[in-house]
Design an enzyme around this catalytic site. Sequence first.
Site, short mmCIF file in Angstrom:
data_model
loop_
_atom_site.label_atom_id
_atom_site.label_comp_id
_atom_site.label_asym_id
_atom_site.label_seq_id
_atom_site.Cartn_x
_atom_site.Cartn_y
_atom_site.Cartn_z
N GLU A 77 -10.76 6.50 5.01
CA GLU A 77 -9.42 6.30 5.52
C GLU A 77 -9.94 6.76 7.65
OE1 GLU A 77 -5.30 5.08 3.61
OE2 GLU A 77 -6.95 5.48 1.50
N ASP A 121 0.57 -1.66 -0.12
CA ASP A 121 0.10 0.16 0.41
C ASP A 121 1.05 1.20 0.31
OD1 ASP A 121 -2.64 2.00 0.32
OD2 ASP A 121 -3.18 0.85 1.95
#
Length: 639
Positions: free
Chosen positions: A525, A320
Amino acid sequence: MKRITVFMVWILVMYCCAAMAEAEHQYKNPNQPLNVRIRDLMRRMTLEEKIGQMVQIDRAVASTEVMKKYLIGSVLSGGGSAPAKKASVETWVNMVNDFQKGALSTRLGIPMIYGIDAVHGHNTVYGATMFPHNIGLGATRQVYASMAISDPYLDPALVKRIGAATALEVRATGIPYAFAPCIAVCRDPRWGRCYESYSEDPKIVRAMTELIPGLQGDKPANVRKGVPYLGGQDKVAACAKHYVGDGGTNKGINENNTLISRHELFSIHMPAYYDSIIKGVATVMVSYSSWNGVKMHANRELITGFLKNTLHFKGFVISDWEGLDRMTTPPKANYTWCIETGVNAGLDMIMIPYNYTEFIDGLTFLVKNKFIPMSRINDAVKRILRVKFVMGVFENPLADLSMKKYVGSKEHRELAREAVRKSLVLLKNGKSDKRPLLPLPKKAAKILVAGSHANNIGYQCGGWTIEWQGQSGNITLGTTILTAIENTVDQETEVVYQENPDAKFVKSNKFSYAIVVVGEHPYAETNGDSLTLTISDPGPTIIDNVCGAIKCVVVIISGRPVTVQPYVAKMDALVAAWLPGTEGQGVADLLFGDYGFTGKLPHTWFKTVDQLPMNVGDSHYDPLFPFGFGLTTKPTNAT
């Protein structure tokens, strides 16, 4: 005779030269078997060229010169990273091609691949179609009246069609790689990424992996399990994420620790990865989160041992964003250790995205000093090259404008509108079963539309829309819910819009009924993590002022179940619209009866946040609305 002999020798020499030339460029020959091409290219590559293939950098630091000098294998757009505000399709294509020309000018001419988050359509591109976020698509299923967990009765063709439409819009901008789908199983709505999850139920998440053949194409029967597949230049490589357990973190805290047994990990969070691999997914992205204290980016057992060796995944594993950095607390406390541990765990491509020279130097040192074996580098590069060959970028490295027409096309917007209609969940309809409010009459003297989310494209799209965190306002092309209402009611009906009306205004205007549209403000997020899950102000006040005075339907725009119990009694009707995207007309289609409500809750709707985490089947299960709940209506004005 002598002349014939000389001629024959000449022919033989020419034949040998041609054969040698053919052998010299086997990796460039699309008629050669995949493994032959990979082996041929691998034997030509230096360590520097191999490490370059493992690097993915953000477009903000990329250039033709950087691609050539550092032999970069991949470029990405981070959340909201675009070449210009409201950049045109031409601008996107030209940027990607410029980076590609740098890669092609290297000694071996290995093309780069460009990746982007396309999590509910081509969400960074102005004017693209924004579909409902995943939580809404998870609501499109049908279940038995008992609401028991059973086969999900989804419309897999809908999800697959959304994947195919997204692929066309992404490809139109010159991009062949999408970081989607997110196949997390959200077990706690306090998690800021819950709207990226289709459901708390792994069966629903598994069914929704149909997005992958939509993005990539249907894998032929003769392609063996685990081998990545791409069905042509109108498709994109997909990315199953985030491996594994990101939806089960403690208290729903993003990037936190998932504290569960191996059995729970493999029965709840792992099954969708089985399906993704069977369907030929090209790449898998690793999660920031930990499992029982071990960072996933460092988990060799699960990345190499299980994903690669047990499930036989042959695509590449990508980190990521700055995933290596976040392996330590504070981030990047020991970057050399992060590189060594992450690459040895099985990471193949590293999303850096900015400090690429530091990573290249660090990885080179670790390989030359045998902290990372050359076999691990070779495995990573073989996987990356396998995906690139399957994608066809060696044969078609440069994009053109031939697919421009697909971005925000009428057909795709109609598909998104259909998805909105199927995703809305009717939670309450009338203060008694005998007196339903919905569907609303189109012909009325005067109606009130209220709420901060009624006339705001950014709010109804949520995070990952144009910008990473999303934005307020009409940030891209689409139809707001207010406009949709105005388009739907009778031409003689007066529609009054007041974002935040007071009770006196409501009582004094003799409205026939009101539509209140409120919810959460956009987030993505960690910024979306919430311990309270409240409707954003002034939403509660608007509900009190309007629903306390006249008949009202409240439409909740949110990325998850939110606290509504204190207000439900005042509402005549309640609709969970999730984050419907750009096509607000789909909301009006249901409110006014052109189509009936069919959606079912993909997540348990709690009474209070003190109950969380709470999932169907738990011993303490006492929801406001249970998993799978959803009232239905019949269309009254079907077209």
